[in-house]
Design an enzyme around this catalytic site. Sequence first.
Site, PDB file in Angstrom:
ATOM      1  N   ASP A 155       0.853  -1.194   0.000  1.00 50.98           N
ATOM      2  CA  ASP A 155       0.000   0.000   0.000  1.00 50.98           C
ATOM      3  C   ASP A 155       0.892   1.248   0.000  1.00 50.98           C
ATOM      4  O   ASP A 155       1.816   1.357   0.817  1.00 50.98           O
ATOM      5  CB  ASP A 155      -0.853  -0.062   1.282  1.00 50.98           C
ATOM      6  CG  ASP A 155      -1.986   0.924   1.297  1.00 50.98           C
ATOM      7  OD1 ASP A 155      -2.435   1.341   0.219  1.00 50.98           O
ATOM      8  OD2 ASP A 155      -2.430   1.271   2.416  1.00 50.98           O
ATOM      9  N   HIS A 156       0.648   2.163  -0.913  1.00 47.51           N
ATOM     10  CA  HIS A 156       1.396   3.437  -0.977  1.00 47.51           C
ATOM     11  C   HIS A 156       2.909   3.244  -1.073  1.00 47.51           C
ATOM     12  O   HIS A 156       3.669   3.888  -0.322  1.00 47.51           O
ATOM     13  CB  HIS A 156       1.075   4.330   0.233  1.00 47.51           C
ATOM     14  CG  HIS A 156      -0.328   4.824   0.239  1.00 47.51           C
ATOM     15  ND1 HIS A 156      -0.779   5.847  -0.558  1.00 47.51           N
ATOM     16  CD2 HIS A 156      -1.422   4.413   0.928  1.00 47.51           C
ATOM     17  CE1 HIS A 156      -2.069   6.054  -0.356  1.00 47.51           C
ATOM     18  NE2 HIS A 156      -2.493   5.180   0.536  1.00 47.51           N
ATOM     19  N   ASP A 158       2.931   4.969  -5.423  1.00 48.57           N
ATOM     20  CA  ASP A 158       2.230   6.228  -5.161  1.00 48.57           C
ATOM     21  C   ASP A 158       3.147   7.403  -5.461  1.00 48.57           C
ATOM     22  O   ASP A 158       3.898   7.870  -4.605  1.00 48.57           O
ATOM     23  CB  ASP A 158       1.746   6.274  -3.705  1.00 48.57           C
ATOM     24  CG  ASP A 158       0.928   7.529  -3.438  1.00 48.57           C
ATOM     25  OD1 ASP A 158       0.815   8.376  -4.358  1.00 48.57           O
ATOM     26  OD2 ASP A 158       0.405   7.673  -2.316  1.00 48.57           O
ATOM     27  N   ALA A 175     -11.193   5.331   2.423  1.00 44.03           N
ATOM     28  CA  ALA A 175     -12.623   5.022   2.297  1.00 44.03           C
ATOM     29  C   ALA A 175     -13.231   4.454   3.577  1.00 44.03           C
ATOM     30  O   ALA A 175     -14.291   3.832   3.524  1.00 44.03           O
ATOM     31  CB  ALA A 175     -12.823   4.052   1.133  1.00 44.03           C
ATOM     32  N   ASN A 229     -10.261   0.732   0.007  1.00 46.61           N
ATOM     33  CA  ASN A 229      -9.225   0.605   1.040  1.00 46.61           C
ATOM     34  C   ASN A 229      -9.744   1.027   2.413  1.00 46.61           C
ATOM     35  O   ASN A 229     -10.245   2.142   2.566  1.00 46.61           O
ATOM     36  CB  ASN A 229      -8.052   1.537   0.716  1.00 46.61           C
ATOM     37  CG  ASN A 229      -7.227   1.052  -0.451  1.00 46.61           C
ATOM     38  OD1 ASN A 229      -7.650   0.195  -1.214  1.00 46.61           O
ATOM     39  ND2 ASN A 229      -6.043   1.604  -0.591  1.00 46.61           N
ATOM     40  N   GLY A 283      -7.406   8.631   7.227  1.00 44.26           N
ATOM     41  CA  GLY A 283      -7.537   8.932   8.652  1.00 44.26           C
ATOM     42  C   GLY A 283      -8.980   8.931   9.127  1.00 44.26           C
ATOM     43  O   GLY A 283      -9.906   8.582   8.385  1.00 44.26           O
TER      44      GLY A 283
HETATM   45  P1  13P Z   1      -8.647   5.035   5.692  1.00 41.91           P
HETATM   46  O1  13P Z   1      -7.751   5.895   6.516  1.00 41.91           O
HETATM   47  O2  13P Z   1      -9.885   5.768   5.276  1.00 41.91           O
HETATM   48  O3  13P Z   1      -8.953   3.721   6.305  1.00 41.91           O
HETATM   49  O4  13P Z   1      -7.874   4.732   4.307  1.00 41.91           O
HETATM   50  C1  13P Z   1      -7.046   3.624   4.189  1.00 41.91           C
HETATM   51  C2  13P Z   1      -6.242   3.656   2.933  1.00 41.91           C
HETATM   52  O5  13P Z   1      -6.501   4.368   1.991  1.00 41.91           O
HETATM   53  C3  13P Z   1      -5.103   2.739   2.874  1.00 41.91           C
HETATM   54  O6  13P Z   1      -4.395   2.897   1.679  1.00 41.91           O
HETATM   55  O1  G3H Z   2      -3.141   4.853   3.561  1.00 41.20           O
HETATM   56  C1  G3H Z   2      -2.391   4.805   4.536  1.00 41.20           C
HETATM   57  C2  G3H Z   2      -2.533   3.715   5.509  1.00 41.20           C
HETATM   58  O2  G3H Z   2      -3.556   3.999   6.410  1.00 41.20           O
HETATM   59  C3  G3H Z   2      -1.217   3.340   6.111  1.00 41.20           C
HETATM   60  O3  G3H Z   2      -0.922   3.895   7.336  1.00 41.20           O
HETATM   61  O4  G3H Z   2       1.613   3.938   7.253  1.00 41.20           O
HETATM   62  O5  G3H Z   2       0.382   4.212   9.418  1.00 41.20           O
HETATM   63  O6  G3H Z   2       0.427   1.995   8.262  1.00 41.20           O
HETATM   64  P1  G3H Z   2       0.459   3.490   8.126  1.00 41.20           P
HETATM   65 ZN    ZN Z   3      -4.481   4.959   0.972  1.00 44.39          ZN
END
Ligand code: 13P
Ligand code: G3H
Ligand code: ZN
Length: 314
Positions: free
Chosen positions: A87-88, A109, A218, A259, A185
């Site tokens: 993720d990201h 990303d 989301a 997500n 968040g």
């Molecule tokens: P939320 O903070 O809305 O749960 O988003 C999570 C997210 O986009 C993880 O990539």
């Molecule tokens: O989109 C971001 C996620 O909520 C990841 O958060 O880097 O604190 O694990 P984190």
């Molecule tokens: Zn995200």
Amino acid sequence: MKYTDLGLVNTRDMFADAIARRYAVPAFNFYNMETLSAILSAVRTARSPVILAVSESAMKYMGDDMLIGMIRGAGFAPRDGVALHLDHGGSFEACAHAIEIGFSSVMIDASKMPFEQNIELSRRVAEMAHQHNVSVEAELGTLSGIEDENTFGTTSSYTNPDDVVKFVGATGIDSLAVAIGTSHGAYKRKSDDETLRFDILAEIATRLPEFPLVLHGASSIPPHLVRTIDEFGGKMSDARGIAPQQLRRATEMNICKINVDSDLRLAFTAGVRESLSNKPANFNPREYLGAAMRRITDTCLDEIRSIMGSEGKL
Ligand code: 13P
Ligand code: G3H
Ligand code: ZN
């Protein structure tokens, strides 16, 4: 480690099915045994495909060996429909590393970079990942909110529908994350009246027919979890998310990955706070972590049913 040796799948067939049958595959973030097990209990009960999402900071927290050891321990087979997704991912190297250790899908990303640089980096990652049959997500437009422990972006810009055809064509990516008014968040909304920009989403979906779109940020921030946290000593009363009906509507418009991270953090926290408050003399972590896991499983199940529409889709 090749992801197929872990019984994982990439997201290609998942997304094709999600587009055809108009639902979203849940992408739930995990960062320890409890979050992973709780998510898996929910998807197994619901017979839902799932994307197990791991941020770079979560990867660092677990350590590669522990992370992949837990995935191996889960004993997946391709028929379980489980993808392991970075993720990201913030760099080419982060994506390459994830693929090397066994991820079946990565997000690059580069959404904060200028358009042409975003194209170039996303294209390089897609080219490399596709050599391993790993799927690639990239993002156009930027979301506000917390993207990792250290970064809080306050600016957001919606995805420009005029850019999407060029971006997807030039990069060769498999799915596109779009910015239509969500944010990361727990504090996404000042009022319950704010809505997603379905006009922008419709424009994008028209220009990219049948192409998998992704919604970050989301979480719906279930009010009952916020209430429980506050009831047992927390302070989150201003937390507010995206209305479930709006997320459901997005799944009708080619959003096929949703997500969710914050909702599971809330569930975890609510479970721990409630359990410890109700039994102040308890000092057995398995008791309060067990309560946290039950809350997470319930939250995942609720969202699979009321938002994703992915129940029974395996
Ligand atoms: P939320 O903070 O809305 O749960 O988003 C999570 C997210 O986009 C993880 O990539
Ligand atoms: O989109 C971001 C996620 O909520 C990841 O958060 O880097 O604190 O694990 P984190
Ligand atoms: Zn995200």
